[in-house]
Design a protein around this motif. Structure first.
Motif, mmCIF file in Angstrom:
data_model
loop_
_atom_site.group_PDB
_atom_site.id
_atom_site.type_symbol
_atom_site.label_atom_id
_atom_site.label_comp_id
_atom_site.label_asym_id
_atom_site.label_seq_id
_atom_site.Cartn_x
_atom_site.Cartn_y
_atom_site.Cartn_z
ATOM 1 N N TRP A 58 -15.382 -20.764 20.703
ATOM 2 C CA TRP A 58 -16.132 -21.553 21.677
ATOM 3 C C TRP A 58 -15.221 -21.969 22.821
ATOM 4 C CZ3 TRP A 58 -21.315 -22.803 21.752
ATOM 5 C CH2 TRP A 58 -22.054 -22.440 20.622
ATOM 6 N N ILE A 59 -15.799 -22.000 24.013
ATOM 7 C CA ILE A 59 -15.064 -22.454 25.189
ATOM 8 C C ILE A 59 -15.863 -23.577 25.847
ATOM 9 C CG2 ILE A 59 -16.092 -20.705 26.719
ATOM 10 C CD1 ILE A 59 -13.299 -20.614 28.129
ATOM 11 N N TYR A 60 -15.155 -24.552 26.389
ATOM 12 C CA TYR A 60 -15.785 -25.773 26.886
ATOM 13 C C TYR A 60 -15.486 -25.982 28.362
ATOM 14 C CZ TYR A 60 -16.393 -26.590 21.951
ATOM 15 O OH TYR A 60 -16.755 -26.447 20.636
ATOM 16 N N LEU A 61 -16.530 -26.281 29.107
ATOM 17 C CA LEU A 61 -16.415 -26.617 30.524
ATOM 18 C C LEU A 61 -16.380 -28.139 30.619
ATOM 19 C CD1 LEU A 61 -16.569 -25.188 33.377
ATOM 20 C CD2 LEU A 61 -19.000 -25.764 33.350
ATOM 21 N N ARG A 62 -15.318 -28.680 31.215
ATOM 22 C CA ARG A 62 -15.147 -30.130 31.258
ATOM 23 C C ARG A 62 -14.832 -30.605 32.675
ATOM 24 N NH1 ARG A 62 -14.651 -32.234 26.058
ATOM 25 N NH2 ARG A 62 -14.267 -30.682 24.432
ATOM 26 N N HIS A 63 -15.171 -31.868 32.932
ATOM 27 C CA HIS A 63 -14.823 -32.467 34.216
ATOM 28 C C HIS A 63 -13.303 -32.464 34.376
ATOM 29 C CE1 HIS A 63 -18.813 -34.022 35.350
ATOM 30 N NE2 HIS A 63 -18.989 -34.259 34.066
ATOM 31 N N GLY A 64 -12.846 -32.164 35.580
ATOM 32 C CA GLY A 64 -11.411 -32.057 35.806
ATOM 33 C C GLY A 64 -10.835 -33.099 36.729
ATOM 34 N N GLU A 65 -11.581 -34.185 36.998
ATOM 35 C CA GLU A 65 -11.125 -35.131 38.008
ATOM 36 C C GLU A 65 -11.781 -36.486 37.796
ATOM 37 O OE1 GLU A 65 -9.089 -35.369 40.523
ATOM 38 O OE2 GLU A 65 -9.956 -37.076 41.560
ATOM 39 N N GLY A 91 -22.533 -30.046 45.761
ATOM 40 C CA GLY A 91 -21.218 -30.114 46.390
ATOM 41 C C GLY A 91 -20.188 -29.359 45.582
ATOM 42 N N ILE A 92 -19.035 -29.985 45.374
ATOM 43 C CA ILE A 92 -17.979 -29.364 44.575
ATOM 44 C C ILE A 92 -17.646 -30.261 43.395
ATOM 45 C CG2 ILE A 92 -17.000 -28.201 46.589
ATOM 46 C CD1 ILE A 92 -14.663 -30.269 46.407
ATOM 47 N N GLU A 93 -17.155 -29.652 42.332
ATOM 48 C CA GLU A 93 -16.752 -30.390 41.135
ATOM 49 C C GLU A 93 -15.537 -29.707 40.515
ATOM 50 O OE1 GLU A 93 -16.611 -32.732 37.592
ATOM 51 O OE2 GLU A 93 -17.466 -33.054 39.577
ATOM 52 N N PRO A 94 -14.364 -30.336 40.552
ATOM 53 C CA PRO A 94 -13.214 -29.775 39.839
ATOM 54 C C PRO A 94 -13.522 -29.709 38.343
ATOM 55 C CG PRO A 94 -12.535 -31.475 41.381
ATOM 56 C CD PRO A 94 -14.020 -31.561 41.281
ATOM 57 N N PHE A 95 -13.194 -28.588 37.705
ATOM 58 C CA PHE A 95 -13.467 -28.459 36.281
ATOM 59 C C PHE A 95 -12.264 -27.867 35.560
ATOM 60 C CE2 PHE A 95 -14.550 -24.225 37.779
ATOM 61 C CZ PHE A 95 -14.178 -23.383 36.744
ATOM 62 N N MET A 96 -12.267 -28.042 34.237
ATOM 63 C CA MET A 96 -11.238 -27.475 33.378
ATOM 64 C C MET A 96 -11.918 -26.708 32.250
ATOM 65 S SD MET A 96 -8.575 -30.692 33.069
ATOM 66 C CE MET A 96 -9.752 -31.699 32.151
ATOM 67 N N LEU A 97 -11.163 -25.824 31.619
ATOM 68 C CA LEU A 97 -11.663 -25.069 30.479
ATOM 69 C C LEU A 97 -10.817 -25.369 29.248
ATOM 70 C CD1 LEU A 97 -12.307 -21.570 32.099
ATOM 71 C CD2 LEU A 97 -14.028 -23.227 31.377
ATOM 72 N N GLY A 98 -11.483 -25.519 28.106
ATOM 73 C CA GLY A 98 -10.779 -25.721 26.849
ATOM 74 C C GLY A 98 -11.422 -24.886 25.760
ATOM 75 N N VAL A 99 -10.648 -24.489 24.756
ATOM 76 C CA VAL A 99 -11.178 -23.687 23.652
ATOM 77 C C VAL A 99 -10.868 -24.372 22.333
ATOM 78 C CG1 VAL A 99 -10.914 -21.535 24.921
ATOM 79 C CG2 VAL A 99 -9.073 -22.309 23.420
ATOM 80 N N HIS A 100 -11.472 -23.857 21.259
ATOM 81 C CA HIS A 100 -11.157 -24.307 19.909
ATOM 82 C C HIS A 100 -10.214 -23.309 19.256
ATOM 83 C CE1 HIS A 100 -14.592 -27.328 18.849
ATOM 84 N NE2 HIS A 100 -13.719 -27.805 19.700
ATOM 85 N N PHE A 101 -9.232 -23.840 18.534
ATOM 86 C CA PHE A 101 -8.283 -23.005 17.810
ATOM 87 C C PHE A 101 -8.495 -23.163 16.309
ATOM 88 C CE2 PHE A 101 -6.176 -24.037 21.815
ATOM 89 C CZ PHE A 101 -5.761 -22.784 22.232
ATOM 90 N N LYS A 102 -7.959 -22.230 15.527
ATOM 91 C CA LYS A 102 -7.969 -22.346 14.075
ATOM 92 C C LYS A 102 -6.544 -22.581 13.587
ATOM 93 C CE LYS A 102 -12.015 -19.470 13.110
ATOM 94 N NZ LYS A 102 -12.527 -18.267 12.399
ATOM 95 N N ASP A 103 -6.396 -23.523 12.617
ATOM 96 C CA ASP A 103 -5.070 -23.743 12.056
ATOM 97 C C ASP A 103 -4.786 -22.687 10.988
ATOM 98 O OD1 ASP A 103 -6.452 -24.461 9.783
ATOM 99 O OD2 ASP A 103 -6.105 -26.616 10.017
ATOM 100 N N ASN A 104 -3.621 -22.797 10.310
ATOM 101 C CA ASN A 104 -3.245 -21.758 9.348
ATOM 102 C C ASN A 104 -4.120 -21.745 8.098
ATOM 103 O OD1 ASN A 104 -2.349 -24.085 8.158
ATOM 104 N ND2 ASN A 104 -0.164 -23.614 8.365
#
Length: 394
Positions: A58-65, A91-104
């Motif tokens: 999964w990838i997440y779109l998040r507010h970046g500002e 208008g414009i919206e700064p955004f960031m991307l984040g993902v989920h990782f799996k541990d060992n």
């Protein structure tokens, strides 16, 4: 992005060169909605891309500002490394991307870092890159993102040099005063180059909300005369946009403590609770220094202030240190350790202090040099720059 309290004594905080007190500004900009502006029309956006090092999840779109930074906007599945977001934006919206990782053990863990910011606006954006390699992550496809890419490419070298110098400063010992002064001078030079580049960018893109966002994001600690001049380059419609208004808020917050203005009044307690008013020091040159026990750069600058006190107190200089601490013990311990023998004040309210708001404090250390009439004749003076100014007037 890992959340870190700005106002606790931690090792991490002692490693940054200037500590932003964004909560103070938040009081001025509270509840700003980064998805709305009276001058903007709503449009559809598509953000798609390919991750070269992440096949599924999964990838997440998040507010970046701003106040919403890190809050989730949307999420979608990654299939064979590819993803797509669709939505509407004004208008414009700064955004960031984040993902989920799996541990060992195969457990899904949220990402502790995000890539960005990028610029969300009506239109289609496409990006490619390795998630763990931010320097290889790029987006393009809209004029807003392309403008932001152009700005970043022009200033990349300057920002890299600035970060290198800040890392060197973070590793200095208190005894390395001469090298610290040299690094401070280099930082001032780079900051001037950055301000010139931002001024040029805004001048060439005066009708762009991205230009307003760039200025607002980079001028928080700049002299208000420079910030005001850059703000005035914007078109009237951009001034009415969200980031135009936020840039103006920064300017208005700083202008009362600009060069030539009378310093705001203050009346704060010392460690025993006795109040001290700035008005009692009319007729003397006064250096007001804002600092904190948990601020590494502040503690590095304190030995310089001890020398300043020793040299210029006999010539009439008064130093008033104002701590933005909230812990009496930590504050007094730092005062004792750093041998600060002059007037030490604090209401121990941290970012909620009215004095901090009146002086527009967005980072520490920060200082103001006042003449005998209480007018500000210098601000943010450190190292040799402070000595040269004092030599000039005393």
């Amino acid at each position: 992005m890992k959340k870190i309290s700005l106002f606790k004594q931690t090792g991490l905080l002692s490693q940054v060169v200037t500590i932003p007190l964004i909560a103070i500004l938040s009081l001025q900009l509270a509840q700003a909605n980064h998805f709305s502006s009276l001058q903007d029309s709503t449009g559809n956006y598509t953000v798609s891309g390919k991750l070269k090092d992440y096949d599924s999840g999964w990838i997440y779109l998040r507010h970046g500002e701003g106040l919403k930074q890190g809050q989730q906007i949307d999420s979608t599945k990654i299939i064979h490394g590819e993803f797509t977001f669709n939505g509407k934006v004004s208008g414009i919206e700064p955004f960031m991307l984040g993902v989920h990782f799996k541990d060992n053990k195969g457990n899904i863990l949220p990402s502790t870092q995000y890539q960005g910011p990028f610029i969300l606006s009506p239109g289609k954006l496409y990006g490619e890159g390795k998630f763990e390699s931010p320097n290889f992550w790029t987006f393009s496809g809209t004029k807003e993102q392309d403008e932001y890419n152009s700005y970043k490419s022009k200033l990349h070298v300057l920002f890299e040099r600035s970060q290198q110098i800040k890392r060197k400063k973070n590793n200095l010992k208190k005894t390395e005063r001469k090298l610290s002064d040299q690094l401070n001078a280099e930082l001032v030079s780079i900051e001037n180059e950055i301000n010139d580049a931002i001024r040029m960018h805004v001048s060439q893109n005066s009708s762009s909300q991205v230009a307003a966002y760039i200025a607002k994001s980079n001028l928080a600690n700049t002299d208000p005369l420079i910030s005001r001049a850059i703000y005035e380059l914007l078109d009237s419609t951009v001034k009415e946009s969200l980031y135009g208004k936020e840039l103006l808020q920064f300017v208005l917050l700083k202008e009362p403590t600009g060069i030539g203005h009378t310093a705001p009044p203050l009346n704060l307690p010392d460690h025993s609770g006795q109040l001290h008013a700035l008005s009692n020091y009319r007729g003397s040159y006064v250096l007001i220094d804002f600092w904190a026990s948990w601020c590494g750069p502040c503690r590095l600058e304190n030995p310089n202030l001890v020398k300043v006190q020793h040299t210029y107190a006999p010539k009439g200089l008064k130093i008033i240190s104002i701590s933005v601490d909230t812990d009496m013990h930590a504050w007094q311990k730092a005062v004792s350790e750093d041998k600060l023998s002059w007037l030490q004040l604090s209401d121990l309210k941290g970012v909620k202090s009215e004095t901090g708001k009146q002086y527009g404090i967005t980072h520490v250390p920060m200082n103001f040099l006042l003449d005998k009439e209480g007018k500000i004749i210098g601000r943010d003076l450190k190292g040799n720059e402070l000595w040269e100014k004092l030599k000039e007037i005393l």
